[in-house]
Design a protein around this motif. Structure first.
Motif, mmCIF file in Angstrom:
data_model
loop_
_atom_site.group_PDB
_atom_site.id
_atom_site.type_symbol
_atom_site.label_atom_id
_atom_site.label_comp_id
_atom_site.label_asym_id
_atom_site.label_seq_id
_atom_site.Cartn_x
_atom_site.Cartn_y
_atom_site.Cartn_z
ATOM 1 N N ALA A 79 0.834 -1.210 0.000
ATOM 2 C CA ALA A 79 0.000 0.000 0.000
ATOM 3 C C ALA A 79 0.866 1.257 0.000
ATOM 4 C CB ALA A 79 -0.926 -0.017 1.215
ATOM 5 N N ALA A 80 1.929 1.247 0.802
ATOM 6 C CA ALA A 80 2.825 2.416 0.847
ATOM 7 C C ALA A 80 3.532 2.617 -0.483
ATOM 8 C CB ALA A 80 3.852 2.237 1.967
ATOM 9 N N GLU A 81 3.910 1.525 -1.147
ATOM 10 C CA GLU A 81 4.594 1.645 -2.441
ATOM 11 C C GLU A 81 3.680 2.260 -3.490
ATOM 12 O OE1 GLU A 81 7.107 -1.162 -5.597
ATOM 13 O OE2 GLU A 81 6.206 -2.029 -3.789
ATOM 14 N N VAL A 82 2.404 1.891 -3.474
ATOM 15 C CA VAL A 82 1.447 2.471 -4.418
ATOM 16 C C VAL A 82 1.321 3.970 -4.195
ATOM 17 C CG1 VAL A 82 -0.984 2.532 -5.094
ATOM 18 C CG2 VAL A 82 0.161 0.338 -4.756
ATOM 19 N N HIS A 83 1.179 4.370 -2.932
ATOM 20 C CA HIS A 83 1.065 5.795 -2.606
ATOM 21 C C HIS A 83 2.343 6.545 -2.978
ATOM 22 C CE1 HIS A 83 -2.827 5.946 -0.605
ATOM 23 N NE2 HIS A 83 -2.533 4.828 0.028
ATOM 24 N N ALA A 84 3.494 5.950 -2.685
ATOM 25 C CA ALA A 84 4.766 6.619 -2.971
ATOM 26 C C ALA A 84 4.977 6.796 -4.477
ATOM 27 C CB ALA A 84 5.918 5.825 -2.362
ATOM 28 N N GLU A 85 4.686 5.773 -5.253
ATOM 29 C CA GLU A 85 4.842 5.867 -6.703
ATOM 30 C C GLU A 85 3.883 6.902 -7.291
ATOM 31 O OE1 GLU A 85 7.011 4.630 -8.698
ATOM 32 O OE2 GLU A 85 8.069 3.405 -7.236
ATOM 33 N N ASP A 86 2.671 6.950 -6.762
ATOM 34 C CA ASP A 86 1.696 7.922 -7.251
ATOM 35 C C ASP A 86 2.168 9.344 -6.978
ATOM 36 O OD1 ASP A 86 -0.916 8.683 -8.329
ATOM 37 O OD2 ASP A 86 -1.415 9.245 -6.276
ATOM 38 N N ALA A 87 2.633 9.590 -5.755
ATOM 39 C CA ALA A 87 3.126 10.932 -5.415
ATOM 40 C C ALA A 87 4.362 11.287 -6.225
ATOM 41 C CB ALA A 87 3.439 10.999 -3.918
ATOM 42 N N PHE A 88 5.258 10.326 -6.431
ATOM 43 C CA PHE A 88 6.476 10.574 -7.212
ATOM 44 C C PHE A 88 6.136 10.911 -8.664
ATOM 45 C CE2 PHE A 88 10.283 8.836 -9.513
ATOM 46 C CZ PHE A 88 11.171 9.814 -9.081
ATOM 47 N N THR A 89 5.169 10.189 -9.228
ATOM 48 C CA THR A 89 4.750 10.452 -10.607
ATOM 49 C C THR A 89 4.135 11.831 -10.745
ATOM 50 O OG1 THR A 89 4.364 8.083 -10.965
ATOM 51 C CG2 THR A 89 3.326 9.622 -12.510
ATOM 52 N N ARG A 90 3.277 12.211 -9.798
ATOM 53 C CA ARG A 90 2.655 13.535 -9.854
ATOM 54 C C ARG A 90 3.693 14.637 -9.757
ATOM 55 N NH1 ARG A 90 -1.102 11.558 -5.992
ATOM 56 N NH2 ARG A 90 -0.169 12.980 -4.470
ATOM 57 N N ALA A 91 4.675 14.452 -8.886
ATOM 58 C CA ALA A 91 5.715 15.475 -8.741
ATOM 59 C C ALA A 91 6.550 15.591 -10.011
ATOM 60 C CB ALA A 91 6.610 15.140 -7.545
ATOM 61 N N LEU A 92 6.879 14.461 -10.637
ATOM 62 C CA LEU A 92 7.655 14.497 -11.870
ATOM 63 C C LEU A 92 6.875 15.155 -13.005
ATOM 64 C CD1 LEU A 92 9.515 11.052 -12.064
ATOM 65 C CD2 LEU A 92 10.476 13.315 -11.621
ATOM 66 N N VAL A 93 5.580 14.868 -13.084
ATOM 67 C CA VAL A 93 4.755 15.479 -14.132
ATOM 68 C C VAL A 93 4.698 16.992 -13.944
ATOM 69 C CG1 VAL A 93 2.398 15.679 -15.007
ATOM 70 C CG2 VAL A 93 3.379 13.423 -14.585
ATOM 71 N N THR A 94 4.494 17.431 -12.710
ATOM 72 C CA THR A 94 4.443 18.864 -12.438
ATOM 73 C C THR A 94 5.785 19.519 -12.745
ATOM 74 O OG1 THR A 94 2.829 18.444 -10.674
ATOM 75 C CG2 THR A 94 3.872 20.611 -10.710
ATOM 76 N N PHE A 95 6.880 18.851 -12.381
ATOM 77 C CA PHE A 95 8.209 19.388 -12.684
ATOM 78 C C PHE A 95 8.427 19.489 -14.190
ATOM 79 C CE2 PHE A 95 12.632 18.267 -13.779
ATOM 80 C CZ PHE A 95 13.260 19.416 -13.320
ATOM 81 N N ALA A 96 8.019 18.453 -14.930
ATOM 82 C CA ALA A 96 8.195 18.475 -16.384
ATOM 83 C C ALA A 96 7.380 19.592 -17.029
ATOM 84 C CB ALA A 96 7.788 17.121 -16.974
ATOM 85 N N VAL A 97 6.157 19.791 -16.545
ATOM 86 C CA VAL A 97 5.325 20.863 -17.096
ATOM 87 C C VAL A 97 5.943 22.227 -16.796
ATOM 88 C CG1 VAL A 97 3.073 21.998 -16.925
ATOM 89 C CG2 VAL A 97 3.205 19.513 -17.017
ATOM 90 N N ALA A 98 6.458 22.390 -15.564
ATOM 91 C CA ALA A 98 7.084 23.666 -15.202
ATOM 92 C C ALA A 98 8.320 23.938 -16.052
ATOM 93 C CB ALA A 98 7.443 23.663 -13.714
ATOM 94 N N ARG A 99 9.139 22.917 -16.286
ATOM 95 C CA ARG A 99 10.325 23.111 -17.111
ATOM 96 C C ARG A 99 9.950 23.399 -18.563
ATOM 97 N NH1 ARG A 99 14.424 24.997 -15.143
ATOM 98 N NH2 ARG A 99 15.631 24.219 -16.942
ATOM 99 N N THR A 100 8.885 22.762 -19.037
ATOM 100 C CA THR A 100 8.417 23.050 -20.392
ATOM 101 C C THR A 100 7.965 24.498 -20.511
ATOM 102 O OG1 THR A 100 7.716 20.750 -20.681
ATOM 103 C CG2 THR A 100 6.769 22.388 -22.172
ATOM 104 N N LEU A 101 7.185 24.945 -19.521
ATOM 105 C CA LEU A 101 6.735 26.338 -19.541
ATOM 106 C C LEU A 101 7.910 27.287 -19.441
ATOM 107 C CD1 LEU A 101 4.485 28.422 -19.532
ATOM 108 C CD2 LEU A 101 4.254 28.093 -17.066
ATOM 109 N N ASN A 102 8.909 26.922 -18.647
ATOM 110 C CA ASN A 102 10.110 27.745 -18.534
ATOM 111 C C ASN A 102 10.826 27.874 -19.871
ATOM 112 O OD1 ASN A 102 13.418 27.353 -17.544
ATOM 113 N ND2 ASN A 102 12.272 29.171 -16.983
ATOM 114 N N GLY A 103 10.920 26.756 -20.610
ATOM 115 C CA GLY A 103 11.543 26.798 -21.921
ATOM 116 C C GLY A 103 10.745 27.598 -22.928
#
Length: 218
Positions: free
Chosen positions: A27-51
């Motif tokens: 259960a913890a691994e599912v939650h951790a992977e979900d949070a990690f994926t959301r953070a990476l997506v947000t980071f990628a979108v921010a870097r795209t907007l920055n570019g």
């Protein structure tokens, strides 16, 4: 005293069973992977907007008020926004790194060796609690403390991951999704308003300068 022994026995047996089955870890691994994926997506979108903003800073807007051609550079207008996006992307990078470290810690605490330590502590606690001859309080306290330490060592990381992600999903996820969508929409809006370089006005100016061998964008 008997109720105390029964309570500690139930705690020890349940803890060892849960640890060996890995239910909490999954259960913890599912939650951790979900949070990690959301953070990476947000980071990628921010870097795209920055570019995109960095690219837009090099463009010019051609206006013709009263028939007089005027070129306005948008770089200075977008510079403060670009700085904010860079800071936000840096924060999301740190958050992604922290969530990645959580996954590493989760794998460490779910290692079979840690589970074996918990099982040994539980066995020792049961022995001192149910030893047929009278046992001093010193041994009972030692056994229960060892069990508590092993419980914390084995379950603190998955418990924190599950707890923090349940709170985040309940109260913060809608805001995060809307913020990510807003960043994506902003990037698309900037891209749709960008013009090819050189602009028509610049091309005509270059053509005139080209007769003198002084083209800017040639």
């Amino acid at each position: 005293m008997l109720q105390r022994r029964i309570a500690w026995t139930i705690i020890a047996l349940l803890a060892v069973a849960i640890a060996w089955t890995g239910i909490v870890d999954e259960a913890a691994e599912v939650h951790a992977e979900d949070a990690f994926t959301r953070a990476l997506v947000t980071f990628a979108v921010a870097r795209t907007l920055n570019g995109v903003i960095s690219l837009a800073q090099g463009t010019e807007v051609a206006l013709e008020p009263g028939g007089v051609g005027v070129n306005l550079s948008v770089g200075q207008l977008l510079d403060p926004i670009n700085d904010l996006i860079e800071q936000f992307s840096s924060v999301m990078l740190v958050a992604s790194t922290s969530l990645g470290a959580q996954n590493v810690l989760l794998r460490m605490t779910s290692w079979w060796g840690i589970t074996a330590v918990l099982a040994a502590a539980g066995l020792f606690a049961l022995v001192v609690l149910w030893w047929p001859r009278p046992v001093t309080n010193h041994w009972i306290m030692l056994g229960t403390r060892m069990l508590m330490f092993a419980l914390v060592l084995r379950f603190i990381v998955p418990a924190l991951i599950i707890g923090t992600n349940v709170v985040a999903n309940q109260f913060l996820e809608p805001e995060q999704r809307s913020a990510t969508a807003a960043l994506e929409a902003t990037a698309e809006d900037i891209i749709s308003t960008m013009h090819a370089h050189p602009t028509m006005h610049e091309a005509l100016h270059d053509a005139a300068l080209g007769t003198e061998g002084r083209m800017i964008h040639g």
